[in-house]
Design a protein around this motif. Sequence first.
Motif, short mmCIF file in Angstrom:
data_model
loop_
_atom_site.label_atom_id
_atom_site.label_comp_id
_atom_site.label_asym_id
_atom_site.label_seq_id
_atom_site.Cartn_x
_atom_site.Cartn_y
_atom_site.Cartn_z
N ALA A 364 5.38 6.55 -15.68
CA ALA A 364 4.29 7.21 -14.96
C ALA A 364 4.70 8.63 -14.55
O ALA A 364 3.89 9.56 -14.63
CB ALA A 364 3.90 6.38 -13.74
N ALA A 365 5.95 8.80 -14.14
CA ALA A 365 6.42 10.11 -13.69
C ALA A 365 6.48 11.13 -14.82
O ALA A 365 6.34 12.33 -14.58
CB ALA A 365 7.79 9.97 -13.03
N ARG A 366 6.68 10.67 -16.06
CA ARG A 366 6.74 11.61 -17.19
C ARG A 366 5.37 11.83 -17.83
O ARG A 366 5.28 12.43 -18.91
CB ARG A 366 7.76 11.16 -18.21
N GLY A 367 4.31 11.34 -17.18
CA GLY A 367 2.97 11.66 -17.63
C GLY A 367 2.25 10.56 -18.38
O GLY A 367 1.12 10.74 -18.82
N VAL A 368 2.88 9.41 -18.56
CA VAL A 368 2.22 8.29 -19.23
C VAL A 368 1.23 7.64 -18.26
O VAL A 368 1.55 7.44 -17.09
CB VAL A 368 3.26 7.24 -19.70
N GLU A 369 0.03 7.35 -18.75
CA GLU A 369 -0.96 6.66 -17.92
C GLU A 369 -0.64 5.17 -17.93
O GLU A 369 -0.99 4.45 -18.87
CB GLU A 369 -2.38 6.90 -18.43
N VAL A 370 0.02 4.70 -16.89
CA VAL A 370 0.46 3.31 -16.81
C VAL A 370 -0.55 2.52 -15.98
O VAL A 370 -0.85 2.89 -14.84
CB VAL A 370 1.86 3.20 -16.17
N THR A 371 -1.06 1.44 -16.56
CA THR A 371 -2.03 0.58 -15.88
C THR A 371 -1.54 -0.85 -15.89
O THR A 371 -1.19 -1.38 -16.95
CB THR A 371 -3.42 0.65 -16.56
N LEU A 372 -1.51 -1.45 -14.72
CA LEU A 372 -1.13 -2.86 -14.57
C LEU A 372 -2.36 -3.65 -14.13
O LEU A 372 -2.98 -3.30 -13.12
CB LEU A 372 -0.01 -2.99 -13.53
N ILE A 373 -2.71 -4.69 -14.89
CA ILE A 373 -3.86 -5.53 -14.55
C ILE A 373 -3.35 -6.93 -14.22
O ILE A 373 -2.74 -7.59 -15.06
CB ILE A 373 -4.88 -5.60 -15.71
N VAL A 374 -3.62 -7.38 -13.00
CA VAL A 374 -3.19 -8.70 -12.54
C VAL A 374 -4.39 -9.39 -11.89
O VAL A 374 -5.35 -8.73 -11.49
CB VAL A 374 -2.03 -8.58 -11.52
N PRO A 375 -4.36 -10.71 -11.77
CA PRO A 375 -5.47 -11.40 -11.09
C PRO A 375 -5.49 -11.11 -9.60
O PRO A 375 -4.43 -11.00 -8.97
CB PRO A 375 -5.20 -12.88 -11.38
N LYS A 376 -6.68 -10.99 -9.04
CA LYS A 376 -6.81 -10.78 -7.59
C LYS A 376 -6.38 -12.02 -6.83
O LYS A 376 -5.75 -11.95 -5.78
CB LYS A 376 -8.25 -10.41 -7.25
N LEU A 377 -6.74 -13.20 -7.38
CA LEU A 377 -6.33 -14.48 -6.80
C LEU A 377 -5.38 -15.16 -7.77
O LEU A 377 -5.63 -15.18 -8.98
CB LEU A 377 -7.55 -15.37 -6.54
N ASN A 378 -4.31 -15.73 -7.25
CA ASN A 378 -3.29 -16.36 -8.09
C ASN A 378 -3.12 -17.81 -7.68
O ASN A 378 -3.22 -18.15 -6.50
CB ASN A 378 -1.97 -15.61 -7.96
N ASP A 379 -2.83 -18.67 -8.65
CA ASP A 379 -2.64 -20.09 -8.34
C ASP A 379 -1.31 -20.34 -7.64
O ASP A 379 -1.07 -21.42 -7.11
CB ASP A 379 -2.74 -20.95 -9.61
N SER A 380 -0.42 -19.33 -7.62
CA SER A 380 0.84 -19.43 -6.89
C SER A 380 0.84 -18.39 -5.77
O SER A 380 0.91 -17.18 -6.02
CB SER A 380 2.03 -19.19 -7.82
N LYS A 381 0.76 -18.84 -4.52
CA LYS A 381 0.76 -17.94 -3.38
C LYS A 381 2.06 -17.15 -3.30
O LYS A 381 2.07 -15.95 -2.98
CB LYS A 381 0.55 -18.72 -2.08
N LEU A 382 3.18 -17.83 -3.59
CA LEU A 382 4.47 -17.17 -3.52
C LEU A 382 4.55 -16.02 -4.51
O LEU A 382 5.02 -14.92 -4.19
CB LEU A 382 5.59 -18.19 -3.77
N VAL A 383 4.09 -16.27 -5.76
CA VAL A 383 4.08 -15.22 -6.78
C VAL A 383 3.16 -14.08 -6.38
O VAL A 383 3.49 -12.89 -6.57
CB VAL A 383 3.65 -15.81 -8.14
N ALA A 384 2.00 -14.41 -5.82
CA ALA A 384 1.05 -13.39 -5.41
C ALA A 384 1.66 -12.44 -4.37
O ALA A 384 1.57 -11.21 -4.50
CB ALA A 384 -0.21 -14.04 -4.86
N TRP A 385 2.27 -13.02 -3.32
CA TRP A 385 2.88 -12.18 -2.29
C TRP A 385 4.05 -11.39 -2.84
O TRP A 385 4.23 -10.21 -2.51
CB TRP A 385 3.33 -13.05 -1.11
N SER A 386 4.86 -12.02 -3.67
CA SER A 386 6.01 -11.33 -4.26
C SER A 386 5.56 -10.17 -5.15
O SER A 386 6.14 -9.08 -5.11
CB SER A 386 6.86 -12.32 -5.07
N SER A 387 4.51 -10.37 -5.94
CA SER A 387 4.00 -9.32 -6.82
C SER A 387 3.58 -8.09 -6.02
O SER A 387 3.82 -6.95 -6.42
CB SER A 387 2.80 -9.83 -7.63
#
Length: 492
Positions: A364-387
Motif C-alpha cells: 500500500a505504501a508503494r502505491g498499490v491499491e490493496v483491498t481486503l474483503i472479509v465478512p462483517k459477521l464471523n462464525d468464530s468470535k475469537l477470529v473476528a476479534w483477532s482479525s
Amino acid sequence: MNDLLGFFINTHSVLNLRLIFLAHFLLVTYFIFIIISVRRPVGVAFAWIFIVMTFPLLGIGLYILIGERPVGRALTRKIIRMNREYENITKLMRQQFIGDREKLPLEGRALSLLAESKNGSPVVAGNKIELHSNSLKILQNFVDEINQAKKSLHLEFYIWALGGDADRVCEALIAAAQRGVACRVLLDSLGSKDWFKSSWPGRFRKAGIQVTEALPIQVGRFQFRRADLRLHRKIFVIDGAVVWTGSMNLVDPRTFKQDSGVGEWVDAMVRIEGPVASQFELTFSFDWSVDNPKITHFDDREPPVSPHEGGALAQEFSSGPVYRDDILYQVLLSAIMDAREELTITTPYFGPDDGLLQALMAAAARGVEVTLIVPKLNDSKLVAWSSRSFYDDLLNAGVRIAEFHGGLLHTKSLLIDKRIAIFGSVNFDQRSLRLNFEISLIVYNNDFCSKLEKLINSYLAQSDFVDSKIWAKRPRWHHYLENAAHLTSPLL
C-alpha cells in the motif's frame, strides 16, 4: 515421643514438597528445551514458555495437543516414501510442459517457478476454466457431472454436511457406483464428523464406493500426532478429465450452520477442463494413498487430456505440513511483493503473521491499491476479534478494508494486478499457512481474472468500507479485546 513423631512428619512433608518442586522444575525445564529445540518465531516461543511456566499442567497439555506440527511417525514415514514416488511423476510432468512456461507473461514466471519448487506442479497451457458462484447451482452441477460420469469419480473435501442438496449428491454417487463408475471419497475426520456418524458411509460402502477418513482423531495418540492438523482441500475430479475446486465444501448453504447467526455461506468454485485437471487428480491420488491404510505405494493419476487450443495458462498448487512445508507462505509473500497496481484479497479468516502484514502495508505504501474483503459477521468470535486487531495498522498504511454483510463470505482468492489469480481453499491465516493441507489454482489469464474481478465487485457492492476516523473512535475496551484475541493466533 509426640515431638519426635511430629518432627518426622514435618520432615517427610518438607521432603515431599521438595520432590514436587523438583519434579515441577525438571518437567517445565524439559518442555522449555523442547520448545526452543525447534526454530520458531520468537513471540511464539516466548508465549509457549510463559504458558508452560505459569500453568504447567494446562500448558504442557496444550503443547502436546497443538504445540508442534507432527502428523505422527508412521504417517510421516509413509508420506516421505510416497513423496519419492510422487517426485518421479512430477519431474516428468515438469519436463513434459517446460515449453508452456515460455508462454507466461514476464510478471508471472517467477511466481510460477516458486509454486512448482519443492516437487510442485508446473504451469500448463490449454485449460478451459469457468467461474461459478451460486452454491445451489454448483451442487446441481455436481449431480449432473456424477450422472454423466463414465469411468471414475474422486471427491476430496473438508466437510460433507448432512441435509439439503448435499444429500442429493450422495444419492447420485450411489447411483453412479451401481452402474459401474469407480467412486472414491476422501473426507476430513473432524470436518465431516457428523457425516461419518450417519448412515451414509455404510450406504456408500454397500454400493461399492470406497470411503477413507483422513487424519482420524484417535484418543491416546495426541503425543504422537498433533490433533488439529486438517485436510482442508476441496477437489472433485470426474473421469480424470474435469476438476472442480475452490472454497465450497459439500454443504447446502440453506441448512449449513444456520444457528451461527451469520447468514448463508457465500462460496465460489472453478470448473476446469484441460491438462491441469491431471495435476489435481495427482494430488487426490497422493492424498488417497497416504490416508488409506491399505495402500502401501503411491497410486498414479489418469494421464492428462488433450489441451484446449488457446486455453488458459494455469497450475495446481498444493501445500501442507511435512508435504511441501512452508511453500504456501513463500508464494503468498512473493505474490504480495510482486503486485504493482492492485491487490485484492477475499478471505473469511484473516490472521497474518508480521511478515505478511508488513508486506501488505509495504504494498500500500508503494502505491498499490490493496483491498481486503472479509465478512462483517464471523462464525468464530475469537477470529473476528483477532482479525480486527490488524485494522489500525492496515488502515494507517492505506489498505482498504471492506466488511461483507451478505452472509459469511467464504471465498478465498488473491487477485494481483488483474492478471494473476490465486483461487482455492486457502484462508489468509496461520492455520492455512502452517497446519492445513490446502489446494489452490494459480491462473495466468486476463479473461479469468476479469471474471474474478467482476465477482469481487459484486462482493464489494454488498460490503461496507471501514472508515479509519470512525474506527479510531471505537470503545477502548474493543481495542483491548482485539489485542487479547490476537495473542492466541501464534499458538494455532
